[in-house]
Write a protein that holds these residues in place. Structure first.
Motif, short mmCIF file in Angstrom:
data_model
loop_
_atom_site.label_atom_id
_atom_site.label_comp_id
_atom_site.label_asym_id
_atom_site.label_seq_id
_atom_site.Cartn_x
_atom_site.Cartn_y
_atom_site.Cartn_z
N ILE A 125 -10.69 3.33 -1.64
CA ILE A 125 -10.54 4.62 -2.30
C ILE A 125 -9.49 4.48 -3.40
CG2 ILE A 125 -9.86 7.04 -2.03
CD1 ILE A 125 -10.80 6.92 0.85
N PHE A 126 -9.91 4.72 -4.64
CA PHE A 126 -9.02 4.57 -5.80
C PHE A 126 -8.36 3.19 -5.84
CE2 PHE A 126 -8.78 9.25 -4.93
CZ PHE A 126 -9.54 9.64 -6.02
N GLY A 127 -9.13 2.17 -5.47
CA GLY A 127 -8.64 0.80 -5.52
C GLY A 127 -7.81 0.38 -4.34
N ILE A 128 -7.59 1.29 -3.40
CA ILE A 128 -6.77 0.98 -2.22
C ILE A 128 -7.68 0.89 -0.99
CG2 ILE A 128 -4.83 1.70 -0.77
CD1 ILE A 128 -3.85 3.36 -3.13
N PRO A 129 -7.61 -0.21 -0.23
CA PRO A 129 -8.44 -0.34 0.98
C PRO A 129 -8.17 0.80 1.96
CG PRO A 129 -7.45 -2.45 0.40
CD PRO A 129 -6.81 -1.43 -0.48
N VAL A 130 -9.21 1.30 2.59
CA VAL A 130 -9.08 2.40 3.54
C VAL A 130 -8.12 2.08 4.69
CG1 VAL A 130 -10.34 3.85 5.20
CG2 VAL A 130 -11.34 3.36 2.95
N PRO A 131 -8.18 0.84 5.26
CA PRO A 131 -7.21 0.52 6.33
C PRO A 131 -5.76 0.67 5.89
CG PRO A 131 -8.94 -1.13 6.28
CD PRO A 131 -9.13 -0.27 5.06
N VAL A 132 -5.46 0.36 4.63
CA VAL A 132 -4.10 0.50 4.11
C VAL A 132 -3.71 1.97 4.03
CG1 VAL A 132 -2.57 0.05 2.15
CG2 VAL A 132 -4.26 -1.67 2.83
N LEU A 133 -4.66 2.81 3.61
CA LEU A 133 -4.40 4.25 3.54
C LEU A 133 -4.15 4.84 4.93
CD1 LEU A 133 -7.11 5.29 0.91
CD2 LEU A 133 -4.64 5.15 0.55
N ILE A 172 -3.64 -3.54 10.68
CA ILE A 172 -3.94 -3.36 12.10
C ILE A 172 -2.71 -3.66 12.95
CG2 ILE A 172 -5.32 -4.25 14.03
CD1 ILE A 172 -7.59 -4.72 11.98
N ILE A 173 -2.06 -4.80 12.69
CA ILE A 173 -0.83 -5.14 13.42
C ILE A 173 0.24 -4.10 13.12
CG2 ILE A 173 1.04 -6.82 13.65
CD1 ILE A 173 -1.57 -7.73 14.91
N GLY A 174 0.30 -3.64 11.87
CA GLY A 174 1.29 -2.65 11.49
C GLY A 174 1.13 -1.36 12.26
N ILE A 175 -0.10 -0.91 12.44
CA ILE A 175 -0.36 0.33 13.20
C ILE A 175 0.06 0.15 14.65
CG2 ILE A 175 -2.20 1.82 14.10
CD1 ILE A 175 -3.64 1.39 11.40
N LEU A 176 -0.27 -1.02 15.23
CA LEU A 176 0.16 -1.30 16.61
C LEU A 176 1.68 -1.32 16.70
CD1 LEU A 176 -2.22 -4.19 17.80
CD2 LEU A 176 -2.33 -1.77 18.40
N ALA A 177 2.32 -1.94 15.71
CA ALA A 177 3.78 -2.06 15.71
C ALA A 177 4.45 -0.69 15.62
CB ALA A 177 4.24 -2.95 14.56
N ILE A 178 3.89 0.18 14.78
CA ILE A 178 4.43 1.54 14.67
C ILE A 178 4.29 2.27 16.01
CG2 ILE A 178 4.02 3.81 13.63
CD1 ILE A 178 3.30 2.34 11.03
N GLY A 179 3.19 2.03 16.71
CA GLY A 179 2.99 2.65 18.02
C GLY A 179 3.97 2.15 19.07
N VAL A 180 4.29 0.87 19.02
CA VAL A 180 5.17 0.31 20.04
C VAL A 180 6.65 0.58 19.76
CG1 VAL A 180 5.66 -2.02 19.12
CG2 VAL A 180 5.32 -1.72 21.56
N THR A 181 6.98 0.94 18.51
CA THR A 181 8.38 1.19 18.14
C THR A 181 9.04 2.29 18.97
OG1 THR A 181 8.08 0.35 15.88
CG2 THR A 181 9.93 1.84 16.25
N PRO A 182 8.44 3.50 19.11
CA PRO A 182 9.08 4.52 19.96
C PRO A 182 9.23 4.07 21.42
CG PRO A 182 7.39 5.51 18.57
CD PRO A 182 7.24 4.02 18.45
N ILE A 183 8.30 3.26 21.89
CA ILE A 183 8.39 2.76 23.26
C ILE A 183 9.62 1.87 23.42
CG2 ILE A 183 7.32 1.24 24.97
CD1 ILE A 183 4.61 2.26 24.09
N ILE A 184 9.81 0.95 22.48
CA ILE A 184 10.95 0.05 22.55
C ILE A 184 12.26 0.82 22.38
CG2 ILE A 184 12.08 -1.97 21.51
CD1 ILE A 184 9.36 -3.00 20.72
N ILE A 185 12.25 1.85 21.56
CA ILE A 185 13.45 2.68 21.39
C ILE A 185 13.86 3.30 22.72
CG2 ILE A 185 14.36 4.79 20.31
CD1 ILE A 185 12.68 4.12 17.84
#
Length: 324
Positions: free
Chosen positions: A168-176, A59-72
């Motif tokens: 899904i295939f042993g990987i949590p959906v949020p991670v996918l 969840i934090i990772g998704i937010l961080a990816i979103g804020v990266t272009p803004i900071i750039i």
């Protein structure tokens, strides 16, 4: 002659070492942190715990990816944590029935709308990003409390829970979902004209205007995109805890910004990568998890996190001064 050759070899070795540290230093820090936590607690380096770390920080990772272009682009977004709370209660209210798509569309729509408002105020009204997103942080939190009457919203349908709790295939959906968001954003920044424009604006906005780049449109896009990703993060969180929480997402925006900065995104603009941001988020996730396993107080964890953020900004500032 031989002495001169030795000096040249030594100089070349130092340059190579500097290049390796510059390019892979943040990754080496992550490896060293994992090794340290593995030594300090035997419960850390287990498959269950490692999967849990990635699931928690997605969840934090998704937010961080979103804020990266803004900071750039030399901007900032302080509203993402509060936006998660607003999305959470809205999504929960629409997840009472059998529909899964309706709450997802509502969550994404709310996130996109708030991001668009932020982008419009920054790009069109020429207001400072810090002020705009600080105001939105307060407004979105208030809207979440107003919408839910300050109470959690439960009773979500079981199918909706798959988004945050499924595997899904042993990987949590949020991670996918996190991985998918990372790939899409990497393509956006590295393979599209918008990516080139984002870096150009961060490097020199006036030069970007002179080159014919529609700076306002690009800024509206990056804030809208961040809002969209915050909406996705809010959907995942709501599904994972099976309720809409008006108090959700507190301080998430700071963790997201910290992840980006630790990962090498410069607060002075023009520099940043999705891969670096993901590693930055993993560092925070590993640190939080390891300190929890060691029984370290959450208060001390906040102090440590604050020190890491300040250190990352200090290093970024030094690099920027050296370039000048």
């Amino acid at each position: 002659m031989s002495l001169e050759i030795e000096r040249n070899k030594s100089s070349q070795t130092k340059e190579i070492a500097k290049h390796i540290l510059k390019k892979y230093g943040i990754f080496l820090i992550l490896i060293l942190l994992i090794a340290l936590m593995s030594i300090l607690t035997p419960h850390f380096l287990t498959s269950t715990n490692l999967v849990n770390i990635v699931r928690q920080m997605s969840i934090i990772g998704i937010l961080a990816i979103g804020v990266t272009p803004i900071i750039i682009t030399k901007g900032i977004d302080l509203s993402s944590g509060s936006l998660i709370a607003l999305v959470s209660v809205v999504v929960a209210s629409f997840a009472q029935g059998d529909s899964i798509m309706l709450p997802i569309l509502m969550g994404v729509g709310v996130g996109l709308l708030i991001g668009l408002i932020n982008g419009t105020l920054v790009a069109k009204a020429m207001l400072a990003p810090f002020i705009v997103t600080l105001g939105m942080m307060t407004a979105a939190r208030g809207a979440a409390m107003l919408y839910s009457d300050g109470r959690p919203i439960g009773g979500l349908n079981e199918k909706f829970a798959f988004i945050g709790q499924g595997v899904i295939f042993g990987i949590p959906v949020p991670v996918l979902i996190f991985a998918f968001v990372g790939i899409v954003t990497w393509v956006l920044l590295n393979k599209t004209k918008y990516g080139k424009y984002i870096y150009a604006i961060g490097g020199n906005e006036q030069a970007a205007i002179t080159a014919g780049i529609n700076v306002s449109r690009v800024k509206m896009f990056v804030y809208s995109y961040a809002g969209l990703l915050a909406g996705i993060a809010g959907i995942i969180l709501t599904s994972r805890i099976s309720s809409g929480q008006p108090q959700a997402g507190v301080m998430f925006e700071l963790d997201a910004i910290a992840s980006a900065v630790i990962g090498g995104t410069s607060l002075f603009g023009g520099i940043g990568t999705v891969g670096g941001t993901i590693i930055g988020a993993l560092i925070i996730g590993v640190m939080n998890n390891g300190l929890d396993l060691l029984g370290v107080s959450s208060y001390w964890q906040q102090i440590v996190k604050g020190a890491i953020i300040v250190s990352a900004v200090y290093i970024d500032t030094r690099k920027n001064r050296q370039k000048k």
